[in-house]
Design an enzyme around this catalytic site. Structure first.
Site, PDB file in Angstrom:
ATOM      1  N   ASN A   1       0.857  -1.186   0.000  1.00 10.92           N
ATOM      2  CA  ASN A   1       0.000   0.000   0.000  1.00 10.92           C
ATOM      3  C   ASN A   1       0.894   1.237   0.000  1.00 10.92           C
ATOM      4  O   ASN A   1       1.546   1.538   0.995  1.00 10.92           O
ATOM      5  CB  ASN A   1      -0.896  -0.030   1.254  1.00 10.92           C
ATOM      6  CG  ASN A   1      -1.702   1.247   1.410  1.00 10.92           C
ATOM      7  OD1 ASN A   1      -1.831   2.043   0.479  1.00 10.92           O
ATOM      8  ND2 ASN A   1      -2.258   1.451   2.597  1.00 10.92           N
TER       9      ASN A   1
ATOM     10  N   LYS B   1       0.000   4.259  -0.091  1.00  7.45           N
ATOM     11  CA  LYS B   1      -0.630   5.411   0.575  1.00  7.45           C
ATOM     12  C   LYS B   1      -0.496   6.654  -0.326  1.00  7.45           C
ATOM     13  O   LYS B   1      -0.516   6.526  -1.534  1.00  7.45           O
ATOM     14  CB  LYS B   1      -0.038   5.619   1.970  1.00  7.45           C
ATOM     15  CG  LYS B   1      -0.077   4.333   2.798  1.00  7.45           C
ATOM     16  CD  LYS B   1       0.263   4.539   4.241  1.00  7.45           C
ATOM     17  CE  LYS B   1       0.206   3.190   4.973  1.00  7.45           C
ATOM     18  NZ  LYS B   1       0.407   3.304   6.406  1.00  7.45           N
TER      19      LYS B   1
ATOM     20  N   HIS C   1      -9.232   1.109   5.619  1.00 11.51           N
ATOM     21  CA  HIS C   1      -7.911   1.236   6.236  1.00 11.51           C
ATOM     22  C   HIS C   1      -8.032   2.128   7.476  1.00 11.51           C
ATOM     23  O   HIS C   1      -8.826   3.059   7.490  1.00 11.51           O
ATOM     24  CB  HIS C   1      -6.930   1.836   5.228  1.00 11.51           C
ATOM     25  CG  HIS C   1      -5.504   1.747   5.672  1.00 11.51           C
ATOM     26  ND1 HIS C   1      -4.965   2.603   6.601  1.00 11.51           N
ATOM     27  CD2 HIS C   1      -4.522   0.871   5.344  1.00 11.51           C
ATOM     28  CE1 HIS C   1      -3.692   2.262   6.809  1.00 11.51           C
ATOM     29  NE2 HIS C   1      -3.410   1.213   6.066  1.00 11.51           N
TER      30      HIS C   1
ATOM     31  N   GLU D   1      -6.342   4.470   8.468  1.00 11.16           N
ATOM     32  CA  GLU D   1      -6.162   5.893   8.177  1.00 11.16           C
ATOM     33  C   GLU D   1      -7.455   6.491   7.630  1.00 11.16           C
ATOM     34  O   GLU D   1      -7.774   7.648   7.856  1.00 11.16           O
ATOM     35  CB  GLU D   1      -4.990   6.077   7.200  1.00 11.16           C
ATOM     36  CG  GLU D   1      -3.659   5.834   7.922  1.00 11.16           C
ATOM     37  CD  GLU D   1      -2.559   5.278   7.044  1.00 11.16           C
ATOM     38  OE1 GLU D   1      -2.663   5.359   5.802  1.00 11.16           O
ATOM     39  OE2 GLU D   1      -1.579   4.755   7.614  1.00 11.16           O
TER      40      GLU D   1
ATOM     41  N   GLU E   1      -4.743  -4.885  11.330  1.00 16.85           N
ATOM     42  CA  GLU E   1      -3.759  -3.850  11.636  1.00 16.85           C
ATOM     43  C   GLU E   1      -3.912  -3.350  13.059  1.00 16.85           C
ATOM     44  O   GLU E   1      -4.807  -2.572  13.346  1.00 16.85           O
ATOM     45  CB  GLU E   1      -3.850  -2.679  10.635  1.00 16.85           C
ATOM     46  CG  GLU E   1      -5.234  -2.316  10.121  1.00 16.85           C
ATOM     47  CD  GLU E   1      -5.227  -1.072   9.218  1.00 16.85           C
ATOM     48  OE1 GLU E   1      -4.161  -0.687   8.731  1.00 16.85           O
ATOM     49  OE2 GLU E   1      -6.296  -0.485   9.024  1.00 16.85           O
TER      50      GLU E   1
ATOM     51  N   GLY F   1       3.543   2.288  10.894  1.00 17.83           N
ATOM     52  CA  GLY F   1       4.448   3.405  10.634  1.00 17.83           C
ATOM     53  C   GLY F   1       5.245   3.821  11.856  1.00 17.83           C
ATOM     54  O   GLY F   1       5.890   4.865  11.872  1.00 17.83           O
TER      55      GLY F   1
ATOM     56  N   SER G   1       4.332  -2.099  10.132  1.00 20.24           N
ATOM     57  CA  SER G   1       5.803  -2.094  10.191  1.00 20.24           C
ATOM     58  C   SER G   1       6.445  -3.396   9.708  1.00 20.24           C
ATOM     59  O   SER G   1       7.449  -3.855  10.269  1.00 20.24           O
ATOM     60  CB  SER G   1       6.291  -1.763  11.612  1.00 20.24           C
ATOM     61  OG  SER G   1       5.845  -0.478  12.001  1.00 20.24           O
TER      62      SER G   1
HETATM   63  P1  13P Z   1       3.647   0.416   7.607  1.00 20.58           P
HETATM   64  O1  13P Z   1       4.106  -0.876   6.984  1.00 20.58           O
HETATM   65  O2  13P Z   1       4.401   1.605   7.096  1.00 20.58           O
HETATM   66  O3  13P Z   1       3.606   0.322   9.111  1.00 20.58           O
HETATM   67  O4  13P Z   1       2.132   0.647   7.114  1.00 20.58           O
HETATM   68  C1  13P Z   1       1.221  -0.356   7.282  1.00 20.58           C
HETATM   69  C2  13P Z   1      -0.022  -0.031   6.549  1.00 20.58           C
HETATM   70  O5  13P Z   1      -0.821   0.755   7.001  1.00 20.58           O
HETATM   71  C3  13P Z   1      -0.236  -0.675   5.257  1.00 20.58           C
HETATM   72  O6  13P Z   1      -1.467  -0.360   4.741  1.00 20.58           O
END
Ligand code: 13P
Length: 258
Positions: free
Chosen positions: A9, A11, A94, A96, A166, A172, A213
């Site tokens: 992803n 983003k 997601h 976010e 997640e 992140g 991560s």
């Molecule tokens: P990271 O791998 O940067 O922690 O992000 C995870 C994520 O949200 C993937 O959609």
């Protein structure tokens, strides 16, 4: 037999030109890795160029979000009809999007249903935040996200879904959950809820990814777990070498399907 699946992803990173450059860098290496599904999820505006560049490779494409309506006065939104034929997967809900754009279990459910109705496979994201985790609310919270996200779906559809677990506190931050703990939540809560809603066969058919991560140095820990079928990778998917290495290691650990 669940086919493992690694998705990257991106983003809100990479212009169209940068997307093309990154795909050029990882295309050949990724394409050669077998026994695992490989999905790239760039920003909407790059989907067309990336699809063209991938051509008939074994690499699949996904979108990061989608509206549930086919068309209408929804300025700024992208519909399932627009994604049909352009990509195979779509990330829904997601953390976010839930945190910054007000998505709820109800909108997630509408989107998941719309994805299936249009031949797109949803990667439905669930997971608790740090506060909920520390308060011991993870099980109840994730179970409710599963129940409400899957309302109105047949067992056949649920068996094809990809759920991305997640733990939000691990995204992140460089602070991944442990493989054992993620596996416990995935087995007990995610598959457990599907089994309650439908049956054990459906629960065993659905694929579940770990999110948070994931990098070359920890992917083996997660993929070694029996209930973890893959990963949704954020930051590390923006580096061709890292994403390819994560995918290669995942394929190696899981063998050809499992
Ligand atoms: P990271 O791998 O940067 O922690 O992000 C995870 C994520 O949200 C993937 O959609």
């Amino acid at each position: 037999m669940r086919i493992p699946i690694i998705a990257g992803n991106w983003k809100m990173h990479k212009t169209v030109q940068e997307s093309v450059d990154l795909v050029r860098e990882m295309k050949r290496g990724l394409n050669e890795i077998q026994g695992i599904e490989k999905v790239i999820v760039p920003p909407f505006v790059s989907l067309g160029a990336v699809a063209e560049l991938l051509g008939p490779t074994s690499i699949k494409l996904g979108a990061q979000n989608m509206h549930w309506e086919e068309q209408g006065a929804y300025t700024g939104e992208v519909s399932p009809l627009m994604l049909q034929g352009l990509c195979q997967y779509v990330i829904i809900g997601h953390s976010e999007r839930r945190t910054y754009f007000g998505e709820t279990n109800e909108t997630v459910n509408r989107k998941v249903r719309a994805a299936f109705d249009h031949g797109l496979l949803p990667i439905m994201c669930v997971g608790e935040n740090l506060e909920q985790n520390e308060a011991g609310e993870t099980e109840a919270f994730v179970s409710q996200q599963m129940r409400e996200g899957l309302v109105g779906l047949t067992a056949e559809k649920v068996s094809k879904i990809v759920v991305a677990y997640e733990p939000i506190w691990a995204i992140g931050t460089g602070r991944a959950a442990t493989g054992v703990e993620a596996n416990r939540i995935i087995g007990l809560v995610i598959r457990g809820t599907i089994a309650e809603l439908h049956n054990e066969t459906t629960a065993q058919a659905a694929r579940v990814q770990y999110v948070g991560s994931v990098k070359p140095s920890n992917v083996v820990e997660f993929m070694s777990q029996p209930d973890i079928d893959g990963a949704l990778v954020g930051g590390a998917s923006l580096k061709a070498a890292d994403f390819t290495e994560i995918t290669r290691l995942a394929a190696e650990v899981k063998g050809t399907g499992r």
